[in-house]
Design a protein around this motif. Structure first.
Motif, PDB file in Angstrom:
ATOM      1  N   ASP A  56       0.873  -1.077   0.039  1.00  0.00           N
ATOM      2  CA  ASP A  56       0.054   0.061  -0.078  1.00  0.00           C
ATOM      3  C   ASP A  56       0.904   1.181   0.132  1.00  0.00           C
ATOM      4  O   ASP A  56       0.446   2.168  -0.675  1.00  0.00           O
ATOM      5  CB  ASP A  56      -0.952  -0.014   1.115  1.00  0.00           C
ATOM      6  CG  ASP A  56      -1.841  -0.879   0.922  1.00  0.00           C
ATOM      7  OD1 ASP A  56      -2.213  -1.418   0.073  1.00  0.00           O
ATOM      8  OD2 ASP A  56      -2.396  -1.470   2.148  1.00  0.00           O
ATOM      9  N   TYR A  57       1.874   1.190   0.666  1.00  0.00           N
ATOM     10  CA  TYR A  57       2.789   2.657   0.870  1.00  0.00           C
ATOM     11  C   TYR A  57       3.524   2.865  -0.361  1.00  0.00           C
ATOM     12  O   TYR A  57       3.743   3.766  -0.799  1.00  0.00           O
ATOM     13  CB  TYR A  57       3.626   2.292   2.245  1.00  0.00           C
ATOM     14  CG  TYR A  57       4.028   4.052   2.624  1.00  0.00           C
ATOM     15  CD1 TYR A  57       3.147   4.852   3.234  1.00  0.00           C
ATOM     16  CD2 TYR A  57       5.418   4.097   2.314  1.00  0.00           C
ATOM     17  CE1 TYR A  57       3.562   6.168   3.333  1.00  0.00           C
ATOM     18  CE2 TYR A  57       5.791   5.580   2.466  1.00  0.00           C
ATOM     19  CZ  TYR A  57       4.906   6.272   3.125  1.00  0.00           C
ATOM     20  OH  TYR A  57       5.353   7.780   3.417  1.00  0.00           O
ATOM     21  N   ALA A  58       3.979   1.604  -0.699  1.00  0.00           N
ATOM     22  CA  ALA A  58       4.705   1.833  -2.056  1.00  0.00           C
ATOM     23  C   ALA A  58       3.955   2.344  -3.223  1.00  0.00           C
ATOM     24  O   ALA A  58       4.523   3.094  -3.979  1.00  0.00           O
ATOM     25  CB  ALA A  58       5.382   0.350  -2.525  1.00  0.00           C
ATOM     26  N   ARG A  59       2.727   1.960  -3.210  1.00  0.00           N
ATOM     27  CA  ARG A  59       1.768   2.629  -4.275  1.00  0.00           C
ATOM     28  C   ARG A  59       1.795   4.312  -4.221  1.00  0.00           C
ATOM     29  O   ARG A  59       1.776   4.799  -5.150  1.00  0.00           O
ATOM     30  CB  ARG A  59       0.431   2.060  -4.015  1.00  0.00           C
ATOM     31  CG  ARG A  59       0.008   1.013  -4.921  1.00  0.00           C
ATOM     32  CD  ARG A  59      -1.627   0.548  -4.888  1.00  0.00           C
ATOM     33  NE  ARG A  59      -1.556  -0.902  -5.274  1.00  0.00           N
ATOM     34  CZ  ARG A  59      -1.213  -2.083  -4.392  1.00  0.00           C
ATOM     35  NH1 ARG A  59      -0.514  -2.053  -3.332  1.00  0.00           N
ATOM     36  NH2 ARG A  59      -1.551  -3.150  -4.964  1.00  0.00           N
ATOM     37  N   VAL A  81       8.901   3.525 -13.833  1.00  0.00           N
ATOM     38  CA  VAL A  81       7.682   2.629 -14.024  1.00  0.00           C
ATOM     39  C   VAL A  81       7.953   1.175 -14.085  1.00  0.00           C
ATOM     40  O   VAL A  81       7.458   0.440 -13.316  1.00  0.00           O
ATOM     41  CB  VAL A  81       6.853   3.153 -15.226  1.00  0.00           C
ATOM     42  CG1 VAL A  81       5.720   2.119 -15.137  1.00  0.00           C
ATOM     43  CG2 VAL A  81       6.167   4.591 -14.744  1.00  0.00           C
ATOM     44  N   ALA A  82       8.933   0.874 -14.988  1.00  0.00           N
ATOM     45  CA  ALA A  82       9.311  -0.437 -15.098  1.00  0.00           C
ATOM     46  C   ALA A  82       9.936  -1.331 -13.893  1.00  0.00           C
ATOM     47  O   ALA A  82       9.607  -2.474 -13.479  1.00  0.00           O
ATOM     48  CB  ALA A  82      10.337  -0.857 -16.299  1.00  0.00           C
ATOM     49  N   GLU A  83      10.659  -0.362 -12.832  1.00  0.00           N
ATOM     50  CA  GLU A  83      11.004  -1.018 -11.840  1.00  0.00           C
ATOM     51  C   GLU A  83       9.985  -0.821 -10.670  1.00  0.00           C
ATOM     52  O   GLU A  83      10.070  -1.888 -10.041  1.00  0.00           O
ATOM     53  CB  GLU A  83      12.260   0.339 -11.353  1.00  0.00           C
ATOM     54  CG  GLU A  83      13.563   0.179 -11.838  1.00  0.00           C
ATOM     55  CD  GLU A  83      14.646   1.087 -11.241  1.00  0.00           C
ATOM     56  OE1 GLU A  83      14.629   1.216 -10.179  1.00  0.00           O
ATOM     57  OE2 GLU A  83      15.411   1.644 -12.156  1.00  0.00           O
ATOM     58  N   TYR A  87       8.665  -4.277  -8.724  1.00  0.00           N
ATOM     59  CA  TYR A  87       8.671  -4.319  -7.225  1.00  0.00           C
ATOM     60  C   TYR A  87       7.134  -4.832  -7.058  1.00  0.00           C
ATOM     61  O   TYR A  87       6.938  -5.856  -5.988  1.00  0.00           O
ATOM     62  CB  TYR A  87       8.664  -2.908  -6.785  1.00  0.00           C
ATOM     63  CG  TYR A  87       8.150  -2.968  -5.254  1.00  0.00           C
ATOM     64  CD1 TYR A  87       9.320  -2.983  -4.341  1.00  0.00           C
ATOM     65  CD2 TYR A  87       7.070  -2.705  -4.853  1.00  0.00           C
ATOM     66  CE1 TYR A  87       8.941  -2.889  -2.970  1.00  0.00           C
ATOM     67  CE2 TYR A  87       6.914  -2.550  -3.594  1.00  0.00           C
ATOM     68  CZ  TYR A  87       7.638  -2.644  -2.535  1.00  0.00           C
ATOM     69  OH  TYR A  87       7.437  -2.420  -1.225  1.00  0.00           O
ATOM     70  N   PHE A  88       6.201  -4.511  -7.603  1.00  0.00           N
ATOM     71  CA  PHE A  88       4.843  -4.926  -7.209  1.00  0.00           C
ATOM     72  C   PHE A  88       4.634  -6.378  -7.860  1.00  0.00           C
ATOM     73  O   PHE A  88       3.678  -7.209  -7.057  1.00  0.00           O
ATOM     74  CB  PHE A  88       3.688  -4.046  -7.933  1.00  0.00           C
ATOM     75  CG  PHE A  88       3.510  -2.597  -7.230  1.00  0.00           C
ATOM     76  CD1 PHE A  88       2.876  -2.570  -5.870  1.00  0.00           C
ATOM     77  CD2 PHE A  88       3.642  -1.426  -7.817  1.00  0.00           C
ATOM     78  CE1 PHE A  88       3.000  -1.523  -5.133  1.00  0.00           C
ATOM     79  CE2 PHE A  88       3.538  -0.414  -7.114  1.00  0.00           C
ATOM     80  CZ  PHE A  88       3.106  -0.283  -5.860  1.00  0.00           C
ATOM     81  N   PHE A 111      14.833  -9.355  -0.451  1.00  0.00           N
ATOM     82  CA  PHE A 111      14.124  -8.903  -1.701  1.00  0.00           C
ATOM     83  C   PHE A 111      14.221  -7.044  -1.399  1.00  0.00           C
ATOM     84  O   PHE A 111      14.820  -6.260  -2.113  1.00  0.00           O
ATOM     85  CB  PHE A 111      12.621  -8.922  -1.886  1.00  0.00           C
ATOM     86  CG  PHE A 111      12.086  -8.079  -2.850  1.00  0.00           C
ATOM     87  CD1 PHE A 111      12.495  -8.061  -4.171  1.00  0.00           C
ATOM     88  CD2 PHE A 111      10.854  -7.272  -2.379  1.00  0.00           C
ATOM     89  CE1 PHE A 111      11.598  -7.131  -5.043  1.00  0.00           C
ATOM     90  CE2 PHE A 111      10.067  -6.327  -3.435  1.00  0.00           C
ATOM     91  CZ  PHE A 111      10.686  -6.232  -4.643  1.00  0.00           C
ATOM     92  N   LEU A 112      13.928  -6.854   0.076  1.00  0.00           N
ATOM     93  CA  LEU A 112      13.847  -5.202   0.257  1.00  0.00           C
ATOM     94  C   LEU A 112      15.095  -4.424   0.278  1.00  0.00           C
ATOM     95  O   LEU A 112      15.276  -3.485   0.096  1.00  0.00           O
ATOM     96  CB  LEU A 112      13.006  -5.179   1.545  1.00  0.00           C
ATOM     97  CG  LEU A 112      11.516  -5.360   1.614  1.00  0.00           C
ATOM     98  CD1 LEU A 112      10.849  -5.417   3.013  1.00  0.00           C
ATOM     99  CD2 LEU A 112      10.551  -4.603   0.615  1.00  0.00           C
TER     100      LEU A 112
END
Length: 121
Positions: A56-59, A81-83, A87-88, A111-112
């Protein structure tokens, strides 16, 4: 015990909103580190909470970032946008796995850490 990440001014991107958002993401990474230290239902619930909050926060953060790139460096927008989509894709995969009972806490931390060093730094 996982090492906590501490904000350093060298992490600043020179934009206060993004720096604030990066600090929030760092806090979520540190909360995940705390979650790795324990086991059981409470730890599992906390993992689900952190994973959902990371999505949610990444959005919100990515929307802010993309708007700034759109305004100031439009040629870099497609790569940005591709990066974000990558992530998503990974977070969505982990959310799906977690809903099926597979809680890859270490995998999320790796991953993080990779995302932090490769994208933010």
């Amino acid at each position: 015990m996982p090492k906590k990440v501490v904000w350093d001014n060298s992490y600043s991107v020179g934009q206060s909103l993004l720096d604030h958002q990066h600090r929030k993401l760092m806090a979520l990474c540190n909360a995940l580190g705390d979650c790795l230290e324990t086991e059981g239902p409470e730890s599992d619930a906390k993992f689900h909470e952190i994973l959902n909050e990371l999505a949610d926060y990444a959005r919100q953060h990515f929307a802010s970032e993309e708007e700034l790139v759109r305004r100031h460096a439009p040629a870099q927008l497609a790569a940005q946008v591709a990066e974000h989509e990558a992530y998503f894709d990974r977070i969505t995969e982990m959310l799906f796995e977690a809903s099926g009972g597979v809680l890859d806490k270490v995998g999320l931390q790796r991953f993080l850490a990779g995302w932090w060093s490769g994208h933010i730094l």
